[in-house]
Structure formats: C-alpha cells, structure tokens
Motif scaffolding. Sequence first.
Motif, mmCIF file in Angstrom:
data_model
loop_
_atom_site.group_PDB
_atom_site.id
_atom_site.type_symbol
_atom_site.label_atom_id
_atom_site.label_comp_id
_atom_site.label_asym_id
_atom_site.label_seq_id
_atom_site.Cartn_x
_atom_site.Cartn_y
_atom_site.Cartn_z
ATOM 1 N N ILE A 104 0.833 -1.205 0.000
ATOM 2 C CA ILE A 104 0.000 0.000 0.000
ATOM 3 C C ILE A 104 0.869 1.257 0.000
ATOM 4 C CG2 ILE A 104 -1.731 1.319 1.285
ATOM 5 C CD1 ILE A 104 -2.819 -1.225 -0.042
ATOM 6 N N VAL A 107 0.556 4.309 -2.782
ATOM 7 C CA VAL A 107 0.209 5.676 -2.396
ATOM 8 C C VAL A 107 1.310 6.637 -2.825
ATOM 9 C CG1 VAL A 107 -0.205 7.213 -0.435
ATOM 10 C CG2 VAL A 107 -1.259 4.945 -0.486
ATOM 11 N N TYR A 126 -8.747 -4.172 2.006
ATOM 12 C CA TYR A 126 -8.036 -3.024 1.437
ATOM 13 C C TYR A 126 -8.471 -1.715 2.101
ATOM 14 C CZ TYR A 126 -5.434 -5.446 -2.205
ATOM 15 O OH TYR A 126 -4.527 -6.240 -2.872
ATOM 16 N N ILE A 183 -5.649 0.576 3.755
ATOM 17 C CA ILE A 183 -5.415 1.946 3.276
ATOM 18 C C ILE A 183 -5.580 2.944 4.417
ATOM 19 C CG2 ILE A 183 -6.313 3.764 1.768
ATOM 20 C CD1 ILE A 183 -7.134 1.443 -0.178
#
Length: 438
Positions: free
Chosen positions: A246, A250, A276, A280
């Motif tokens: 992740i 990002v 997810y 996140i």
Amino acid sequence: MIKKTEHRIPELLIPASSLEVLKTAVVFGADAVYIGGEAFGLRAKAKNFSMEEMAEGIAFAHAHGTKVYVTANILAHNADLEGAEEYFAQLRDMKPEQPDALIISDPGMFTIAKEVWPEAEIHISTQANNTNYRTYLFWWKLGAKRVVSARELSLEEIREIRRQIPQEMEIESFVHGAMCISYSGRCLLSNYFTGRDANQGACTHPCRWQYAVMEESRPGEYFPVYENERGSFIFNSRDLCMIDHISELVEAGIDSLKIEGRMKTALYVAAVARTYRLAIDAYLESPEKYHANLDWYREEIAKCTHRKFTTGFYFGKPGAEAQIYDSSTYINEYTYLGMAEAIVGGDEPLVQMEQRNKFSVGDCLEIMKPDGRNVPVRVAALYDEGMNPVESAPHARQRLYVKFEETQTGAESGTEAGTGVLADVEQYDIFRVDKPRV
C-alpha cells in the motif's frame, strides 16, 4: 503520522456484478464502485444491471457517499455504434441521479459519449493500452478526467507518468485480482477457439485450459510439457495482490486503487473491500499501524477465492514464477451462505436472508462485519418464508429467517454450542463458513 497533504489520498474502487454485490461493496468500504449495464461492457457473462437496477444502485451508493462508474468499454465494431447514442442518453437522463463517470476504451464510443453527454466525466479503460504519459496527455486533451494504467506498467513507470501529467488528471491502477495472459486484456484466444470475443465481453478464458504441444509436420503426435499428473497449464497466471505494498502505491501518486472481479460474489467483494479499506486507512493514519497489521491483512485476503498471488509488473517484468503450471483451479476455503437483508421481530429478532448455499440448524458460521470483526455464531433456529420451522436450507436462493447465537470459539469444528446470547447482526452483514457445503 502522514499528513493528508503529503500524498494523494487514493480511492478504493470495487467491482459489482449485481445490486446485491454493489450494496455489499458500498457497506464494506468502497469509495467507488464500477458496474456494467446490459450492453457495451466487457463482462457479458456477469449478471449486469438493468436501467432500473442501475438507478437504484446509484441512489444507494450516493446515499452512502460512494461514487458509481458505468463501463462501456468494448472495442466497438460498426454494428455496436447504432445503440450507443441512445444508451448514453439514458445514462445522462437517469433519475433520480446520474452515474459519476463512464469507463470507455474505444475512440468512437468516446466521441459518441462526448456528443450526447458533454458534461460526463470519462475514464479511459485499461483496454486502451495506456502505457505512457503521452497517451495520458492525449486523452486529457480530448477531455478525459482519468486513465486506467495498463497492467504491464511498473511502479517506476507510473511515477514517471505522474510527474509528466497535470496534477488534476487521475491515474487508476489495478491492485488485486485476475491477470490476463494477453496484453491488457486484448486477447483473441477465446474468439479463435470458441467464436466468443474477449474484446466484446464474452471471454471463455481459454488461457486457463490445459494444453499440449504438437509439431506441424507430425499431426497427432503430442509432445508432453511435464508438470504433474494434473496437466500443463502453461498460460495460467497468478492473481495480482498488492496488499503488502500500500505504501508504494500511495507514494507513486495513484488516485484510484482498482480491484478486478465484476463476476465475483458478494463474499469475495466483502472480503477484498474490507481488507483493502482497513489497510489503506491504517497506512494513511500511520505507516507503523499498517505494517503492524500486515499479517491480518494477508490472512483475510487469502480467504477470498483466488489463485496464488503475484505482484504482477509493479516491480519489474514477472518471470516464470508468476505462472501456475500445475492447476487452473482457485483456492476457495470459504463458502458464501448469504447476506442479512433485514432484521425482523421484536425481543428475539430474526435475520431475513436469501440462502446461497446449504446450511442447517446447529451449524457454526462466521459473520463478516464491515469494521473488520469476524463473529462466530451458531444457527439456533431456521424458519422458511411462511415462518414454519425447518432443520436445513437445501434449496438454492431459499428465503429464510434465522436466529443466530454467538459461540465461544470459531466456526472451525461445527460442533460448538451457542452461548444463548443473540448475535449482534446488522443489515448487509455477510455469512460464510470455512468448509465446503454439499
């Protein structure tokens, strides 16, 4: 702690094959959902949405702060263009609310959409083979808001695209789900073998079939490709999974993290969306919190129906290890039993649901809740549609009313006694069991 101004906050984009799955995606954490109508989408075998269902789904999503994108991403032939103008007009005039964007790959379809609905936000599908920043800029100048990157791009290539395009332009990238053996989904195998065109939404997935090799001058003489006794699945790719990465997604500047699977069940969508979503949010709150919970994310994502996982092209071109040569089957450890449609009754409420697989009184199940909890429960009582007590639910899509009790342990053995305490079940909770049902 990451300040929200330091990175683009990525959207979590989830697929939906039906109204039930759309509602599941919304409740379990989607920022946006993508769906297909009954025409012009690339998943002809999915249930897809009628105009009435689409309107209901959009209204539901918007009421929960979630966007809905509609796919019209076939590679169109002349005959396909005839109804496109009317279709885009129907989407434009949809009541009570319009879809938030159209997903298109074909320049002809793009042109028609722009003529019929000039204000529409348009996203360019991965089917358009978007592999460089000049392609992004081309679509931006024509009026596209977002481009979906080809699955064949690395994170470094995506970072370079982000540097070269306007800040207001959006990048969408697949982060989980099936990988295609052909370039960004442009495959002719299905058309060649079965007459069903993958680029028109009718793929039969021949890349998952078993193959042998035959030399042209020796017809009927097959050369074995040794793998194991079950066959040689030489085109069978692993599934993409980026739950461990992740932070890299990002930091690459991706605006939308897209999950593949517009033919998947509500159980799959709930599990992927929830995992997810929590990953996140944890990373944006604190990278330390995200990394501390990685084992849980991995465990939960593995409960989805899947093939073995790969990171695809994100860290360079995949090698032989990205293929699965010994089988074309999925890993499927959990069975979907249904979703809570409503809670009815007074002091001892019952869960109204439509059964998807058989279960019986006394069985121990697991309730998936959007906040990440997996609540073990026992089926204390079952009633049919006429409120008659029954011992089991053997009929497909049977309407039921169920009394659940919490259990002390998990649903592993199927023999735990209930505590007598009514389980805290809410509408849209998902029921699953970790063993096959007959």
